[in-house]
Design a protein around this motif. Structure first.
Motif, PDB file in Angstrom:
ATOM      1  N   ARG A 704       3.353  -4.661  -6.282  1.00  0.00           N
ATOM      2  CA  ARG A 704       1.991  -4.278  -6.686  1.00  0.00           C
ATOM      3  C   ARG A 704       1.306  -5.378  -7.498  1.00  0.00           C
ATOM      4  NH1 ARG A 704       2.915   2.282  -7.386  1.00  0.00           N
ATOM      5  NH2 ARG A 704       3.099   2.599  -5.127  1.00  0.00           N
ATOM      6  N   ALA A 705       2.115  -6.192  -8.186  1.00  0.00           N
ATOM      7  CA  ALA A 705       1.536  -7.354  -8.878  1.00  0.00           C
ATOM      8  C   ALA A 705       0.956  -8.329  -7.857  1.00  0.00           C
ATOM      9  CB  ALA A 705       2.608  -8.044  -9.725  1.00  0.00           C
ATOM     10  N   VAL A 706       1.659  -8.474  -6.738  1.00  0.00           N
ATOM     11  CA  VAL A 706       1.162  -9.339  -5.662  1.00  0.00           C
ATOM     12  C   VAL A 706      -0.149  -8.778  -5.113  1.00  0.00           C
ATOM     13  CG1 VAL A 706       1.657 -10.344  -3.393  1.00  0.00           C
ATOM     14  CG2 VAL A 706       3.495 -10.085  -5.060  1.00  0.00           C
ATOM     15  N   GLN A 707      -0.207  -7.464  -4.980  1.00  0.00           N
ATOM     16  CA  GLN A 707      -1.442  -6.836  -4.479  1.00  0.00           C
ATOM     17  C   GLN A 707      -2.625  -7.132  -5.407  1.00  0.00           C
ATOM     18  OE1 GLN A 707      -0.466  -2.663  -3.986  1.00  0.00           O
ATOM     19  NE2 GLN A 707       1.332  -3.160  -2.744  1.00  0.00           N
ATOM     20  N   LYS A 708      -2.368  -7.129  -6.724  1.00  0.00           N
ATOM     21  CA  LYS A 708      -3.448  -7.433  -7.675  1.00  0.00           C
ATOM     22  C   LYS A 708      -3.858  -8.905  -7.601  1.00  0.00           C
ATOM     23  CE  LYS A 708      -2.534  -3.808 -11.087  1.00  0.00           C
ATOM     24  NZ  LYS A 708      -2.121  -3.515 -12.491  1.00  0.00           N
ATOM     25  N   GLN A 709      -2.838  -9.768  -7.450  1.00  0.00           N
ATOM     26  CA  GLN A 709      -3.126 -11.206  -7.379  1.00  0.00           C
ATOM     27  C   GLN A 709      -3.891 -11.559  -6.105  1.00  0.00           C
ATOM     28  OE1 GLN A 709       0.822 -12.809  -7.564  1.00  0.00           O
ATOM     29  NE2 GLN A 709       0.798 -13.075  -9.782  1.00  0.00           N
ATOM     30  N   ARG A 710      -3.570 -10.845  -5.010  1.00  0.00           N
ATOM     31  CA  ARG A 710      -4.141 -11.172  -3.701  1.00  0.00           C
ATOM     32  C   ARG A 710      -4.750  -9.908  -3.078  1.00  0.00           C
ATOM     33  NH1 ARG A 710      -1.171 -15.915  -1.504  1.00  0.00           N
ATOM     34  NH2 ARG A 710       0.190 -16.691  -3.151  1.00  0.00           N
ATOM     35  N   PRO A 711      -5.827  -9.409  -3.675  1.00  0.00           N
ATOM     36  CA  PRO A 711      -6.367  -8.109  -3.237  1.00  0.00           C
ATOM     37  C   PRO A 711      -6.906  -8.114  -1.806  1.00  0.00           C
ATOM     38  CG  PRO A 711      -7.859  -9.192  -4.776  1.00  0.00           C
ATOM     39  CD  PRO A 711      -6.596  -9.976  -4.792  1.00  0.00           C
ATOM     40  N   LYS A 712      -7.260  -9.267  -1.279  1.00  0.00           N
ATOM     41  CA  LYS A 712      -7.818  -9.342   0.068  1.00  0.00           C
ATOM     42  C   LYS A 712      -6.813  -9.896   1.069  1.00  0.00           C
ATOM     43  CE  LYS A 712     -11.714  -7.665  -1.186  1.00  0.00           C
ATOM     44  NZ  LYS A 712     -12.018  -6.252  -0.800  1.00  0.00           N
ATOM     45  N   GLU A 713      -5.525  -9.872   0.691  1.00  0.00           N
ATOM     46  CA  GLU A 713      -4.476 -10.333   1.592  1.00  0.00           C
ATOM     47  C   GLU A 713      -3.480  -9.210   1.831  1.00  0.00           C
ATOM     48  OE1 GLU A 713      -2.693 -14.118   0.621  1.00  0.00           O
ATOM     49  OE2 GLU A 713      -4.484 -14.717  -0.493  1.00  0.00           O
ATOM     50  N   ALA A 714      -2.810  -9.267   2.968  1.00  0.00           N
ATOM     51  CA  ALA A 714      -1.901  -8.190   3.353  1.00  0.00           C
ATOM     52  C   ALA A 714      -0.539  -8.284   2.674  1.00  0.00           C
ATOM     53  CB  ALA A 714      -1.712  -8.220   4.878  1.00  0.00           C
ATOM     54  N   VAL A 715      -0.198  -9.457   2.155  1.00  0.00           N
ATOM     55  CA  VAL A 715       1.188  -9.731   1.790  1.00  0.00           C
ATOM     56  C   VAL A 715       1.772  -8.744   0.777  1.00  0.00           C
ATOM     57  CG1 VAL A 715       0.499 -11.446   0.045  1.00  0.00           C
ATOM     58  CG2 VAL A 715       2.767 -11.557   1.071  1.00  0.00           C
ATOM     59  N   GLY A 716       1.017  -8.375  -0.253  1.00  0.00           N
ATOM     60  CA  GLY A 716       1.551  -7.461  -1.259  1.00  0.00           C
ATOM     61  C   GLY A 716       1.898  -6.093  -0.675  1.00  0.00           C
ATOM     62  N   TYR A 717       1.076  -5.624   0.220  1.00  0.00           N
ATOM     63  CA  TYR A 717       1.323  -4.321   0.870  1.00  0.00           C
ATOM     64  C   TYR A 717       2.496  -4.427   1.847  1.00  0.00           C
ATOM     65  CZ  TYR A 717      -3.235  -3.583  -1.187  1.00  0.00           C
ATOM     66  OH  TYR A 717      -4.265  -3.496  -2.086  1.00  0.00           O
ATOM     67  N   VAL A 718       2.644  -5.584   2.484  1.00  0.00           N
ATOM     68  CA  VAL A 718       3.809  -5.811   3.349  1.00  0.00           C
ATOM     69  C   VAL A 718       5.080  -5.761   2.520  1.00  0.00           C
ATOM     70  CG1 VAL A 718       4.999  -7.535   4.768  1.00  0.00           C
ATOM     71  CG2 VAL A 718       2.558  -7.138   5.099  1.00  0.00           C
ATOM     72  N   PHE A 719       5.055  -6.423   1.346  1.00  0.00           N
ATOM     73  CA  PHE A 719       6.221  -6.399   0.465  1.00  0.00           C
ATOM     74  C   PHE A 719       6.604  -4.958   0.117  1.00  0.00           C
ATOM     75  CE2 PHE A 719       5.775 -10.833  -1.713  1.00  0.00           C
ATOM     76  CZ  PHE A 719       6.213 -11.432  -0.547  1.00  0.00           C
ATOM     77  N   GLU A 720       5.609  -4.174  -0.300  1.00  0.00           N
ATOM     78  CA  GLU A 720       5.915  -2.812  -0.727  1.00  0.00           C
ATOM     79  C   GLU A 720       6.395  -1.968   0.450  1.00  0.00           C
ATOM     80  OE1 GLU A 720       3.985   1.121  -2.902  1.00  0.00           O
ATOM     81  OE2 GLU A 720       2.805  -0.737  -2.817  1.00  0.00           O
ATOM     82  N   GLY A 721       5.697  -2.070   1.562  1.00  0.00           N
ATOM     83  CA  GLY A 721       6.111  -1.292   2.728  1.00  0.00           C
ATOM     84  C   GLY A 721       7.504  -1.670   3.193  1.00  0.00           C
ATOM     85  N   ASP A 722       7.795  -2.980   3.202  1.00  0.00           N
ATOM     86  CA  ASP A 722       9.105  -3.440   3.679  1.00  0.00           C
ATOM     87  C   ASP A 722      10.236  -2.969   2.775  1.00  0.00           C
ATOM     88  OD1 ASP A 722       7.824  -4.662   5.736  1.00  0.00           O
ATOM     89  OD2 ASP A 722       8.248  -6.723   5.128  1.00  0.00           O
ATOM     90  N   LEU A 723       9.993  -2.958   1.456  1.00  0.00           N
ATOM     91  CA  LEU A 723      11.088  -2.532   0.573  1.00  0.00           C
ATOM     92  C   LEU A 723      11.370  -1.039   0.747  1.00  0.00           C
ATOM     93  CD1 LEU A 723      10.341  -0.983  -2.405  1.00  0.00           C
ATOM     94  CD2 LEU A 723       9.198  -3.155  -2.776  1.00  0.00           C
ATOM     95  N   HIS A 724      10.323  -0.257   1.010  1.00  0.00           N
ATOM     96  CA  HIS A 724      10.548   1.167   1.288  1.00  0.00           C
ATOM     97  C   HIS A 724      11.255   1.335   2.632  1.00  0.00           C
ATOM     98  CE1 HIS A 724       8.479   2.641  -2.183  1.00  0.00           C
ATOM     99  NE2 HIS A 724       7.295   2.164  -1.824  1.00  0.00           N
TER     100      HIS A 724
END
Length: 932
Positions: A704-724
């Motif tokens: 979620r820190a990645v999501q805040k750093q890169r709000p217009k990029e997919a990577v943070g959500y990919v990280f979270e989805g992948d870990l789940h």
């Protein structure tokens, strides 16, 4: 009477002669040394070090052991800019026991002026002085020496000690200001300078530093006033004169610069700085022969002067004397800015002299630092295109354009931005106009790259023809024409163009490499080898040709020792180049020969101890050999060498994971994040380790820190989805991917992840509905369609896969990867055109193991004896090209069984059996072995 008169006359003559002798004696040094010493002090008080020097030298002629005269001569020489002479005299004063409080601080300043920072810290760091002034002076010099040695922490401590010894000590304040400026805090630096000036308004070097700070902030007028104030306070201060001259040159005021230079020559006619500025002025007025004379005079006096060497290289480049330019610039490179003019002109010199391989070698070490430099990015584009890598060249041109889209002076960049936005017709027309008007080749190369990337080969040929009018005898032109003709499958025309390029420049590697590739396609490896041998006859040190021979031998199935011998030829010919040493280490690591890899790494580190890539490779070799402590020490050195890069800490984390010290690995990854707070590799690693330790909450927090750093990029959500997904928490994974698509609606990667997760979790109907909706909203999303097709192939739904592949191929009929995949699917469906698709893929992408594997299997499965023989040959060659690809080896073994060659099949299957659990299809291997 006459006799008496004669005697008196003689007496008068003797008296007059004696008086004259006495007067001459007084005029020539009869004055006492103490009187001359007093006179020298008066001259020093009047800021006249030259007159003081004359008096002091006269005094020392009569009394060489006059300690105070030695000290004052050292001081006068230092103020006159003669640091070498100053050191000599001050050391003599030390020998005569002149007070350390006086000599030591001044000697430290002399050594600093000579650039001998190591002597300052080694000889004087522990010096004991008694007065506050002396302590503050010495500590300031120590701090400056630490800065010169890139030790900012020690420098900061020394400055603090200087201020503690004498509150508000102006030189220390100036030192602190320089430190702040080096850290980018110009306002704080200016505040410190102003404080120093408030305390000592006559401090001329404070005004000089103020001018430098104002100049860095873009206030040229105010900077000039500060420099003029410096000269007012100290008319003989050369740095102020030099700064004024440089600024006048930068503003194009050449006449005023010449006038100021005449003043400086009157003060210091033979000083290196004066000669350098004479050369610089001649260079800017384009009087290159005169500039060459001045710079040669400078280099006679100071042969290792980095700025002098750099300017000498620029002058030779303008005179088209590229070998001389190379010689000077290579010497200047280690002691000038990493992204400075020396590197840029050296690269340009190599490009002009048709040596693109060398240009790439000079560019490579700074590729990770040019992301914000549009000019360097554009230069990188030219380098890659000249090396035949059109795709990469185009990428760098596009990056250069994206950085500077508003600069109307860079119409090439504007056109590349338009291309990136999909406004291709307008962009290409703009590029054509710029290329036609620009005598240089940047726009031409960008235009050619754009056409080649879009597979518009006829248009590319037209652009090459335009470039040829500008530089007809440049091998680059003919190499580009050959590349375009290759795209049109005109092999004979391409060959003729490449041969013309080599005829123009027998050492032009890209053309030789292209011809060698054509030889290999035509099954003529001996001819390919001869290409490189011929090039080496003309250029015995060609690193690229030597490494190409090694690569060729490896493809032919040569032993590790044979390939290593060829790589070592490149090492011997280019001992200061990291590339061949890295190739040797990589060869041994690829063969799992860790002992030889370690040996090669040790030799490389001994030869190039401060080369980051070498240290990285050495660490990998040590890790592969299980020498974890050594690897950590190596990466520690790399971290010291590259403190602004997260890579060393990422590597440490890998080693610590291998050593089963995951908590230490976690600490290393957090260190990487301190260096680069948005390092995705570090964040990804932390997530994996937290997840491995069962700390899901912590892992989600990082995502979620990645999501805040890169709000217009997919990577943070990919990280979270992948870990789940890793924890099989399918609903949480779906939620994360959907949340990402709300923020980044066009993110294909998230769409693919969501589709895959829905499918694997059993929600097949929902996955299909999502896919239909996605493709309706994004009808041109080929990546999503391709994933669907590959998924259908993986689950053996070949009919669905074929249906998905067909529209993709209609849009990209010459895409070798698509053709290869579709050929496999068609073969499973017994489509008679399967081999036709595979043949086309093989022609478009020759010598690609995966493509050869598909065609080989299809030919063997067909059953025709001739096709089976060809299929086996292709599979055997694919195994040789990719010995680590176990699935290709399995297909080869199955083909051998099918054609009755069971002994050979057993040999291949035994190799696969050795892989154990590392190969997922081990059950099939076991079954096949039992059936033999």
């Amino acid at each position: 009477m006459n006799t008496r008169h004669s005697s008196m006359q003689r007496l008068r003559k003797v008296a007059v002669s004696g008086l004259l002798a006495a007067l001459l004696l007084v005029g020539c040094g009869g004055e006492k040394p103490e009187a001359m010493l007093a006179s020298a002090k008066q001259y020093l008080a009047k800021n006249d070090p030259k007159a003081a020097t004359i008096q002091l030298k006269n005094a020392l002629q009569q009394k060489p052991d006059l300690a105070e005269a030695r000290f004052l001569l050292g001081k006068a020489l230092l103020e006159a800019g003669d640091a070498t002479g100053a050191e000599v005299e001050l050391r003599k004063a030390q020998g005569y026991k002149y007070p350390a409080d006086e000599v030591t601080p001044l000697l430290a300043r002399s050594l600093l002026a000579l650039g001998q920072a190591d002597k300052v810290t080694s000889e004087m760091a522990s010096a004991e002085l008694s007065t506050a002034q002396a302590k503050a002076d010495l500590q300031t010099s120590l701090a400056m020496a630490y800065l010169m040695q890139n030790k900012p922490a020690q420098a900061e401590a020394a400055f603090a000690a200087a201020v503690a010894a004498q509150a508000g000590y102006p030189p220390a304040l100036l030192g602190q200001a320089r430190l702040k400026a080096s850290q980018g805090d110009l306002p704080a630096a200016m505040a410190l300078v102003d404080a120093a000036i408030a305390t000592s308004p006559e401090l001329y070097d404070a005004w000089q530093l103020k001018g430098d700070l104002l100049s860095n902030q873009g206030d040229a007028a105010a900077a000039m006033l500060a420099y003029r104030k410096t000269m007012e306070l100290r008319p003989t201060y050369l740095p102020a004169h030099a700064a004024v001259i440089r600024q006048l040159l930068a503003e194009g005021k050449l006449d005023e610069a010449a006038q100021q230079l005449a003043v400086m020559k009157g003060i210091a006619p033979g000083q290196p700085q004066t000669i350098y500025l004479e050369a610089l002025l001649a260079y800017q007025t384009k009087d290159f022969p005169a500039a060459r004379e001045f710079i040669l005079e400078l280099l006679k006096r100071t042969p290792d002067n980095p700025l002098g060497l750099q300017l000498a290289g620029l002058i030779e480049y303008e005179l088209k004397a590229y070998p001389q330019a190379e010689s000077y610039l290579l010497k200047a490179l280690p002691n000038t800015s990493e992204l400075g003019i020396a590197r840029r002109v050296l690269i340009a010199s190599y490009l002009r002299s048709s040596q693109p391989g060398k240009a790439l070698s000079v560019l490579t070490p700074v590729l990770d630092k040019i992301e914000n430099d549009s000019n360097m990015l554009a230069l990188a584009g030219q380098v890659y295109i000249q090396n035949g890598d059109i795709e990469k060249g185009g990428e760098y041109f596009a990056k250069a354009a994206a950085l500077d889209p508003q600069n109307a002076g860079k119409r090439t960049s504007l056109a590349m931005v338009s291309l990136a936005k999909g406004e291709s017709e307008v962009a290409l027309r703009d590029l054509e106009k710029v290329a036609a008007a620009d005598p240089g080749n940047r726009a031409d190369l960008a235009l050619i790259a754009a056409h080649l990337q879009r597979r518009e080969f006829d248009a590319a040929l037209q652009a090459v023809a335009s470039l040829e009018k500008k530089q007809a005898d440049d091998p680059l032109v003919h190499n580009l024409r050959g590349t375009a003709l290759l795209g049109k499958r005109d092999l004979s025309g391409a060959r003729a163009s490449f041969e013309k390029a080599l005829a123009l420049s027998p050492t032009y590697y890209p053309a030789a490499a292209n011809l060698a590739n054509l030889d290999i396609v035509e099954k003529k490896p001996a001819d390919a080898r001869q290409r490189f041998e011929t090039l080496l006859a003309n250029d015995p040190k060609s690193m690229q040709a030597l490494l190409a021979l090694a690569q060729l031998r490896a493809k032919e199935g040569g032993t590790t020792e044979e390939v290593a011998v060829l790589i070592n030829r490149a090492v011997t010919a280019n001992p200061s180049e990291p590339t061949p040493r890295l190739a040797l280490i990589g060869l041994y690591l690829g063969k799992n020969d860790t002992k030889s890899a370690l040996s090669a790494a040790q030799e490389a580190v001994a030869a190039m101890p401060d080369e980051a890539a070498i240290l990285d490779a050495a660490g990998r070799a040590q890790q592969a050999a299980g020498e974890y402590n050594q690897a950590l020490a190596t990466y520690g050195k790399l971290a010291t060498l590259k403190p602004d890069l997260p890579l060393p800490y990422l590597r440490m984390a890998e080693v610590e994971v291998a050593a089963k010290n995951k908590e230490a690995a976690l600490q290393s990854l957090h260190k990487a994040l301190k260096v680069m707070p948005d390092s995705l590799d570090a964040q990804r690693g932390i997530i994996m380790l937290e997840l491995d330790a069962g700390r899901v909450t912590e892992a989600v927090a990082v995502a979620r820190a990645v999501q805040k750093q890169r709000p217009k990029e997919a990577v943070g959500y990919v990280f979270e989805g992948d870990l789940h997904a890793t924890k099989r928490s399918w609903s949480d994974a779906v939620t994360a991917y959907r949340a990402g698509l709300k923020q980044v609606p066009a993110a294909t990667e998230l769409a693919i992840k969501l589709y895959a997760t829905l499918s694997v979790s059993g929600n097949v109907a929902e996955a299909d509905r999502f896919a239909q909706t996605w493709l309706k909203d994004h009808p041109k999303d080929a990546r999503f369609s391709l994933y669907q097709a590959e998924s259908a192939t993986a689950r053996k739904d070949f009919a669905a896969a074929a249906k998905l592949y067909r529209p993709l191929l209609e849009a990209q009929p010459d895409n070798a990867a698509l053709l290869n995949n579709f050929a496999w699917v068609a073969g499973q469906l017994k489509d008679p055109k399967a081999i036709e698709y595979a043949e086309k893929a093989n022609k478009l992408a020759p010598n690609q193991p995966a493509v050869m594997d598909t065609l080989g299997v299809l030919l063997v499965d067909q059953g025709d004896q001739g096709n089976q023989a060809r299929g086996l040959a292709l599979l055997k060659e694919a195994v040789a090209l990719a010995p680590q690809q176990a699935m290709i080896r399995l297909n080869y073994a199955k083909a051998l069984i099918k054609t009755g060659q069971k002994t050979e099949a057993r040999s291949e299957l035994d190799e696969l059996a050795k892989l154990g659990d590392k190969f997922a299809a081990q059950a099939e291997v076991t079954a096949l072995l039992k059936g033999l």
